[in-house]
Motif scaffolding. Structure first.
Motif, PDB file in Angstrom:
ATOM      1  N   GLN A  39     -69.566 -98.544 -32.588  1.00 48.33           N
ATOM      2  CA  GLN A  39     -68.720 -98.405 -31.346  1.00 48.33           C
ATOM      3  C   GLN A  39     -68.245 -97.161 -30.924  1.00 48.33           C
ATOM      4  O   GLN A  39     -68.167 -96.974 -29.714  1.00 48.33           O
ATOM      5  CB  GLN A  39     -67.495 -99.497 -32.024  1.00 48.33           C
ATOM      6  CG  GLN A  39     -68.046-100.969 -32.031  1.00 48.33           C
ATOM      7  CD  GLN A  39     -66.892-101.698 -32.298  1.00 48.33           C
ATOM      8  OE1 GLN A  39     -65.997-101.659 -33.050  1.00 48.33           O
ATOM      9  NE2 GLN A  39     -66.606-102.857 -31.755  1.00 48.33           N
ATOM     10  N   ILE A  44     -72.184-100.550 -27.155  1.00 48.38           N
ATOM     11  CA  ILE A  44     -71.755-101.899 -27.083  1.00 48.38           C
ATOM     12  C   ILE A  44     -72.755-102.993 -26.696  1.00 48.38           C
ATOM     13  O   ILE A  44     -72.731-103.957 -27.207  1.00 48.38           O
ATOM     14  CB  ILE A  44     -70.418-101.870 -26.204  1.00 48.38           C
ATOM     15  CG1 ILE A  44     -69.330-100.833 -26.578  1.00 48.38           C
ATOM     16  CG2 ILE A  44     -69.787-103.096 -25.736  1.00 48.38           C
ATOM     17  CD1 ILE A  44     -68.857-101.131 -27.652  1.00 48.38           C
ATOM     18  N   PRO A 107     -65.870-110.713 -30.631  1.00 46.29           N
ATOM     19  CA  PRO A 107     -65.713-109.370 -31.160  1.00 46.29           C
ATOM     20  C   PRO A 107     -66.393-108.927 -32.363  1.00 46.29           C
ATOM     21  O   PRO A 107     -66.754-109.654 -33.192  1.00 46.29           O
ATOM     22  CB  PRO A 107     -64.090-109.139 -31.628  1.00 46.29           C
ATOM     23  CG  PRO A 107     -63.765-110.424 -30.832  1.00 46.29           C
ATOM     24  CD  PRO A 107     -64.409-111.316 -30.671  1.00 46.29           C
ATOM     25  N   GLU A 188     -53.983-105.106 -26.925  1.00 48.47           N
ATOM     26  CA  GLU A 188     -54.896-104.693 -26.406  1.00 48.47           C
ATOM     27  C   GLU A 188     -55.318-103.382 -26.552  1.00 48.47           C
ATOM     28  O   GLU A 188     -56.590-103.030 -26.674  1.00 48.47           O
ATOM     29  CB  GLU A 188     -54.653-104.513 -24.674  1.00 48.47           C
ATOM     30  CG  GLU A 188     -54.497-105.879 -24.017  1.00 48.47           C
ATOM     31  CD  GLU A 188     -54.181-105.480 -22.746  1.00 48.47           C
ATOM     32  OE1 GLU A 188     -53.381-104.813 -22.140  1.00 48.47           O
ATOM     33  OE2 GLU A 188     -54.331-106.654 -21.649  1.00 48.47           O
ATOM     34  N   SER A 212     -56.180-107.124 -33.185  1.00 54.82           N
ATOM     35  CA  SER A 212     -56.679-106.422 -32.190  1.00 54.82           C
ATOM     36  C   SER A 212     -58.332-106.080 -32.308  1.00 54.82           C
ATOM     37  O   SER A 212     -58.555-106.162 -33.322  1.00 54.82           O
ATOM     38  CB  SER A 212     -56.178-104.926 -32.052  1.00 54.82           C
ATOM     39  OG  SER A 212     -56.758-104.407 -30.990  1.00 54.82           O
ATOM     40  N   THR A 213     -59.026-106.000 -31.414  1.00 52.17           N
ATOM     41  CA  THR A 213     -60.393-105.553 -31.266  1.00 52.17           C
ATOM     42  C   THR A 213     -60.461-104.360 -31.407  1.00 52.17           C
ATOM     43  O   THR A 213     -61.843-104.026 -31.623  1.00 52.17           O
ATOM     44  CB  THR A 213     -61.247-106.314 -30.089  1.00 52.17           C
ATOM     45  OG1 THR A 213     -60.665-105.746 -28.968  1.00 52.17           O
ATOM     46  CG2 THR A 213     -61.121-108.033 -30.124  1.00 52.17           C
ATOM     47  N   GLN A 214     -59.556-103.554 -31.299  1.00 47.11           N
ATOM     48  CA  GLN A 214     -59.567-102.053 -31.026  1.00 47.11           C
ATOM     49  C   GLN A 214     -58.930-101.356 -32.490  1.00 47.11           C
ATOM     50  O   GLN A 214     -58.084-102.004 -33.169  1.00 47.11           O
ATOM     51  CB  GLN A 214     -58.815-101.484 -29.853  1.00 47.11           C
ATOM     52  CG  GLN A 214     -59.150-102.018 -28.583  1.00 47.11           C
ATOM     53  CD  GLN A 214     -60.830-101.604 -28.114  1.00 47.11           C
ATOM     54  OE1 GLN A 214     -61.768-102.463 -28.683  1.00 47.11           O
ATOM     55  NE2 GLN A 214     -60.816-100.572 -27.559  1.00 47.11           N
ATOM     56  N   CYS A 221     -58.326-102.471 -24.264  1.00 50.75           N
ATOM     57  CA  CYS A 221     -59.254-103.371 -24.120  1.00 50.75           C
ATOM     58  C   CYS A 221     -58.842-104.819 -23.562  1.00 50.75           C
ATOM     59  O   CYS A 221     -57.818-105.250 -24.474  1.00 50.75           O
ATOM     60  CB  CYS A 221     -60.248-103.345 -25.396  1.00 50.75           C
ATOM     61  SG  CYS A 221     -61.597-104.735 -25.186  1.00 50.75           S
ATOM     62  N   CYS A 223     -57.753-108.619 -23.497  1.00 43.68           N
ATOM     63  CA  CYS A 223     -57.696-109.725 -24.616  1.00 43.68           C
ATOM     64  C   CYS A 223     -57.649-111.121 -24.261  1.00 43.68           C
ATOM     65  O   CYS A 223     -57.444-111.925 -25.075  1.00 43.68           O
ATOM     66  CB  CYS A 223     -56.774-109.302 -25.763  1.00 43.68           C
ATOM     67  SG  CYS A 223     -54.956-109.171 -25.001  1.00 43.68           S
TER      68      CYS A 223
END
Length: 377
Positions: A39, A44, A107, A188, A212-214, A221, A223
């Motif tokens: 990542q 991605i 994710p 986010e 979070s995906t971050q 990002c 969400c």
């Protein structure tokens, strides 16, 4: 003594989470560190393809630069020190079941602080609205959060899911917490400022979850898709044409979620299938979740139903004794009785007593026969 027992139960749950995380890390074909390095490199699109072909991940990580791997390792160590757990889509025992509905958009990695078991528990709802929502709409969102958190005014207990960047979502989450309910908050960004964020601290300390995906240091990002996937119902306060909340509504429709609006002010999307809420909304029958439980072999409900199906006939106390012997559930009595009622913070009514024996409620009997084979020892 009661406090000491509660402490032991809490510590056992923490140990179970740690053991599960260790199992996942040891058995996944690609480590969290390698996925994060991919990542960081910006792979991605390639990673999305590999969601369907995990074997392709192995050659992808062979040529990862050492500096990227080291950076990914430092990030994960730092997050772990903050109490942040990381789960990948390869972690079948830990990855939230509902996110699999997102297919290639699910994710790759999910980072979180708090009680991860909330992702597999009772029904969940998002109360959302326009970023330019009026003070009145924000106040109404807070009230809906309290209703779902406490179960009063005819509402069903629900976990409230929301975005930390939206006023209506935040108000609903705060209302839920004020009513001693549970919250799943979605960020986010990464967890850079989460440790000092008062709402995040409150959510975690009161038994909720922040995800979070971050990762730490990552850019923002969106969400909205994640919110739609984690909820069974979406309550819309107000939604303008270009709102992020409109994205939540559209994604929720794709996933077949229930969508309601407090007043008919949802624009830029057909109102077909979106209902204006009456004074008292009809609750969703919890027993509908039987199909979800059938695909969660590590959940308590799955295990209880599996044990029950091993016997032609068994009493309520007999099932409780079997669960005690097998060390299933920290509170076998409470877990079984939570499957015999729709009231309060229960799993939902699955069993009833008939002629002294425990049987499935009538509306579930045919469904159970269809999916009986999924409940395996």
């Amino acid at each position: 003594m009661k406090g000491y027992v509660s402490h032991l139960i809490t510590e056992n749950e923490k140990l179970e989470q740690e053991l599960t995380a260790d199992y996942d890390a040891a058995h996944a074909p690609v480590s969290h560190q390698q996925l994060l390095a991919l990542q960081l490199r910006g792979d991605i699109d390639e990673l999305s393809v590999c969601i369907h072909d995990c074997v392709s991940l192995v050659p992808m990580v062979k040529d990862l630069p050492a500096d990227l791997l080291e950076e990914a390792g430092r990030i994960l160590i730092r997050q772990q020190a903050m109490g942040i757990r990381t789960v990948s889509f390869l972690d079948e025992m830990s990855y939230p079941y509902r996110l699999n509905e997102l297919d290639i958009f699910r994710p790759i990695l999910l980072h979180g602080m708090g009680d991860w078991s909330l992702l597999d528990m009772q029904p969940s709802v998002s109360v959302t609205g326009s970023p330019q929502a009026s003070p009145q709409d924000v106040s109404i969102a807070h009230e809906w959060g309290k209703k779902y958190g406490s179960g009063y005014d005819g509402q069903e207990f629900c976990i409230v899911v929301g975005r930390l960047a939206n006023a209506c979502d935040v108000a609903a989450m705060e209302g839920c917490l004020d009513a001693d309910g549970h919250v799943i908050a979605i960020m986010e960004a990464g967890f850079d400022g989460a440790a000092t964020n008062a709402l995040c601290r409150r959510i975690v300390s009161e038994g909720g979850l922040v995800i979070s995906t971050q990762w730490i240091g990552a850019p923002l990002c969106p969400c909205e898709r994640l919110v739609a996937a984690l909820c069974e119902q979406i309550i819309v306060m107000e939604c303008q044409q270009q709102d992020e909340s409109m994205t939540v509504v559209k994604e929720a429709r794709k996933l077949g979620r229930e969508i309601h609006c407090v007043k008919p002010t949802v624009y830029d999307i057909s109102m077909e299938g979106i209902q204006v809420l009456p004074d008292k909304k009809t609750t969703v029958k919890k027993c509908e979740r039987i199909f979800e439980w059938a695909d969660k072999p590590y959940s308590i409900v799955y295990k209880i139903i599996t044990v029950y199906l091993q016997y032609e006939s068994i009493t309520c106390s007999g099932l409780i004794d079997k669960l005690k012997t097998l060390h299933i559930a920290t509170d076998p009595y409470g877990s079984v009785h939570s499957l015999m009622t729709d009231k309060g913070n229960s799993y939902g009514r699955v069993f009833m007593e008939e002629n002294g024996f425990l049987v499935f409620v009538p509306e579930l009997r045919e469904r159970i026969e269809v999916i009986r084979g999924k409940f395996r020892v």
